[in-house]
Design an enzyme around this catalytic site. Sequence first.
Site, PDB file in Angstrom:
ATOM      1  CB  CYS A   1      -0.884   0.026   1.237  1.00 14.46           C
ATOM      2  SG  CYS A   1      -1.981  -1.372   1.341  1.00 14.46           S
TER       3      CYS A   1
ATOM      4  CD1 TRP B   1      -0.801  -4.756  -4.803  1.00 15.60           C
ATOM      5  CD2 TRP B   1      -0.444  -6.231  -3.172  1.00 15.60           C
ATOM      6  NE1 TRP B   1      -0.448  -5.940  -5.387  1.00 15.60           N
ATOM      7  CE2 TRP B   1      -0.224  -6.865  -4.418  1.00 15.60           C
ATOM      8  CE3 TRP B   1      -0.280  -6.971  -2.015  1.00 15.60           C
ATOM      9  CZ2 TRP B   1       0.157  -8.196  -4.525  1.00 15.60           C
ATOM     10  CZ3 TRP B   1       0.100  -8.302  -2.136  1.00 15.60           C
ATOM     11  CH2 TRP B   1       0.315  -8.896  -3.369  1.00 15.60           C
TER      12      TRP B   1
ATOM     13  CG  ASN C   1       1.719  -0.202   4.111  1.00 14.53           C
ATOM     14  OD1 ASN C   1       1.397  -1.380   3.982  1.00 14.53           O
ATOM     15  ND2 ASN C   1       2.870   0.284   3.681  1.00 14.53           N
ATOM     16  N   GLY C   2      -0.117  -2.145   6.444  1.00 11.83           N
ATOM     17  CA  GLY C   2       0.303  -3.093   7.473  1.00 11.83           C
ATOM     18  C   GLY C   2      -0.805  -4.093   7.749  1.00 11.83           C
TER      19      GLY C   2
ATOM     20  CD  GLU D   1      13.751 -19.875  -7.429  1.00 12.18           C
ATOM     21  OE1 GLU D   1      13.235 -20.556  -8.321  1.00 12.18           O
ATOM     22  OE2 GLU D   1      13.591 -18.644  -7.343  1.00 12.18           O
TER      23      GLU D   1
ATOM     24  CD  GLU E   1      13.797 -15.803 -13.636  1.00 19.75           C
ATOM     25  OE1 GLU E   1      13.670 -15.917 -12.422  1.00 19.75           O
ATOM     26  OE2 GLU E   1      12.822 -15.749 -14.399  1.00 19.75           O
TER      27      GLU E   1
ATOM     28  CG  HIS F   1      23.434 -41.594 -12.587  1.00 20.67           C
ATOM     29  ND1 HIS F   1      23.596 -42.957 -12.653  1.00 20.67           N
ATOM     30  CD2 HIS F   1      23.299 -41.304 -11.267  1.00 20.67           C
ATOM     31  CE1 HIS F   1      23.528 -43.475 -11.432  1.00 20.67           C
ATOM     32  NE2 HIS F   1      23.353 -42.483 -10.566  1.00 20.67           N
TER      33      HIS F   1
HETATM   34  O1  M6R Z   1       2.734 -16.119 -10.971  1.00 23.02           O
HETATM   35  P1  M6R Z   1       3.255 -17.510 -10.872  1.00 23.02           P
HETATM   36  O2  M6R Z   1       3.939 -17.785  -9.576  1.00 23.02           O
HETATM   37  O3  M6R Z   1       2.217 -18.554 -11.162  1.00 23.02           O
HETATM   38  O4  M6R Z   1       4.357 -17.600 -12.005  1.00 23.02           O
HETATM   39  C1  M6R Z   1       5.002 -18.803 -12.306  1.00 23.02           C
HETATM   40  C2  M6R Z   1       6.247 -18.564 -13.117  1.00 23.02           C
HETATM   41  O5  M6R Z   1       5.927 -17.949 -14.325  1.00 23.02           O
HETATM   42  C3  M6R Z   1       7.266 -17.682 -12.367  1.00 23.02           C
HETATM   43  O6  M6R Z   1       7.592 -18.241 -11.135  1.00 23.02           O
HETATM   44  C4  M6R Z   1       8.557 -17.522 -13.187  1.00 23.02           C
HETATM   45  O7  M6R Z   1       9.213 -18.750 -13.298  1.00 23.02           O
HETATM   46  C5  M6R Z   1       9.453 -16.457 -12.563  1.00 23.02           C
HETATM   47  N1  M6R Z   1       9.924 -15.566 -13.574  1.00 23.02           N
HETATM   48  C6  M6R Z   1      10.647 -17.012 -11.894  1.00 23.02           C
HETATM   49  O8  M6R Z   1      11.486 -16.051 -11.375  1.00 23.02           O
END
Ligand code: M6R
Length: 613
Positions: free
Chosen positions: A2, A75, A101-102, A486, A493, A509
């Site tokens: 917010c 938000w 906000n909170g 992750e 990315e 493997h």
């Molecule tokens: O909004 P969502 O969590 O469903 O989105 C899923 C993926 O598109 C999202 O986690 C994507 O892999 C991110 N860019 C990762 O950083």
Amino acid sequence: MCGIIGYIGHKNAVPILLDGLARLEYRGYDSSGLSVMNGRGNLRILKKVGPLANLVKLIEPLHLDSSIGLGHTRWATHGRPLDHNAHPHGDCIGSIAVIHNGIIENFQELKEALQKKGHRFSSDTDTEMIAHEIEETLAKDKVTLEEAVRKTLQKLKGTYALGVMHQAYPDLLIAARKGSPLVIGLGKDENFIASDVSPLLTETRKVIYLQDEQMAVLKRNECKVKNLLGRTVRSKIDHVSWNLDQAEKGGFEKFMLKEIHEQPGILKNVWMGRIDLKKGSVRFESEILTSLQIKVIRRVIIIACGTAYYAGLCGKYILEHYTNIPVEVDLGSEFRYRPIKVSRGTLVIAVSQSGETADTLASIRKAKELGCRVLSIVNVVGSTLTRESHSVIYTQAGPEIGVASTKAYLTQLAAFYLLSVYLGRAKHQMPDDVAETLLSELVKIPDKIQWVLDHQESIKACAKKYYRAKSSFYLGRGFNYPTALEGALKNKEISYSHAEAYAAGEMKHGPIALIDKTFPVVCICTRGSVYEKMISNVKEIQARRGKLIIIANSKDRVLEELADDRIEVPETLEELSPLVNVIPLQLLAYYLALYRGCDIDRPRNLAKSVTVE
Ligand code: M6R
């Protein structure tokens, strides 16, 4: 998150508030509103769901002119994004306006007490209760507005940044803070409040950062900062030298870095009101499953995409460990097209930051057709997934602006820990001592994350050394296999360099064929049941002269000798280590991308929300 803006002075507040709200748009919001005085000395509250343009359309024809006012971008955390849930909120007779906000943890009990006294509520928010509580105190105790606000604040549990105005006090604006940031802007014959400095920069650069449990009592030509006992406290006046871009990012280079740094605070908020250390239990804002529904759960299927899928994979380790329920994890894009058999007692858990991911949505529609109960773990309140699921756990990460998910991932993991206690206790699979150990360690995690954030030098140095590498591996086992996945996704990315994650036992493997003396391998080797196994895998890489970047706990002599580069993280329970271990990987990806000159917040070819198949 917010946004707050408030004004008291000699100019018309309306354009100042609207301009301020526009500058707060970057924070993400679903509705906006403002409160001002009209020409007859009456308070007006105007609010609208959707873009700020909707509010402007509502206000413009009214030609309002007021020297005091409050504005807010909401938000949603409590109650869907609807007109009546937007801020400001009022009391029964429309004389008070409150923006907030909170999260107020004890709002439900305070609200019920007020309802019994005859107060009528018109929203689903925690904030509205504050306006009624002030109204009640004013009427009952016959005190000043300042005193009524102070007495109200003393009753609140949770976090707040607040702005309050009252039509009987047209020359007074009150602000208060606990846990959520609030800045006072000092002008000439005018003063401001704001949730961050960005909406203030065009008006003033002289600010006071309000501290926790402080109130600011603002008049046009006076600003008094007081504690919650009413005593005036000395406060430092700062001069802001940031430009607007810097201000929006809270002084950080990029939104991603800001969001990484927000994580300790967000996690504290996530635990707040949900973890009961005394009872060794967890509760959510609303009932997510009845006792009968919990009793019949025999199998869980987690469905998600991208980062949320990796959170789901970690969720499998967490739920299986603490609840003994068998868990499968599926990608949204696979589940929706594969033939699937479900029996009574299959709970589907969908995980999504946006709540709008097309494959995840299609999958839960299919799951519902098959007769499964669908529980979602979602960040965006009011998103399609929240509306189509039987029940929801909100991750409460606040809006995530960087395309690369960081705080959303962390809070998705947090939701799985909370859910494991909730189900584990209800299904009598989690003894008292296990719950106690888990919960008391969970509340320490924010400080451990903060420690990593405060010790970034080794991570930066690693990124500087390896940013030219074309490819790298990320290895982990058990609870930290998803962490490795992750970490590799973050690397790919935003830095556009190839990175692949493996369960470390899989190296021999096939993938190990790629290792040579130039190949960086990030190994997650914190202490726990798979530690020795990881050491064996690390030695296999070392024997092939791969470059070992090792995430380790302190005083680990073995790894000190084996590592080319070591990144230290604080020790925690093995089961909770993904919450801490992912932080250096987020930072590593960030600095790799920075050295490679990439557009970190908007990586090429990617969208924040993938609403197409
Ligand atoms: O909004 P969502 O969590 O469903 O989105 C899923 C993926 O598109 C999202 O986690 C994507 O892999 C991110 N860019 C990762 O950083």
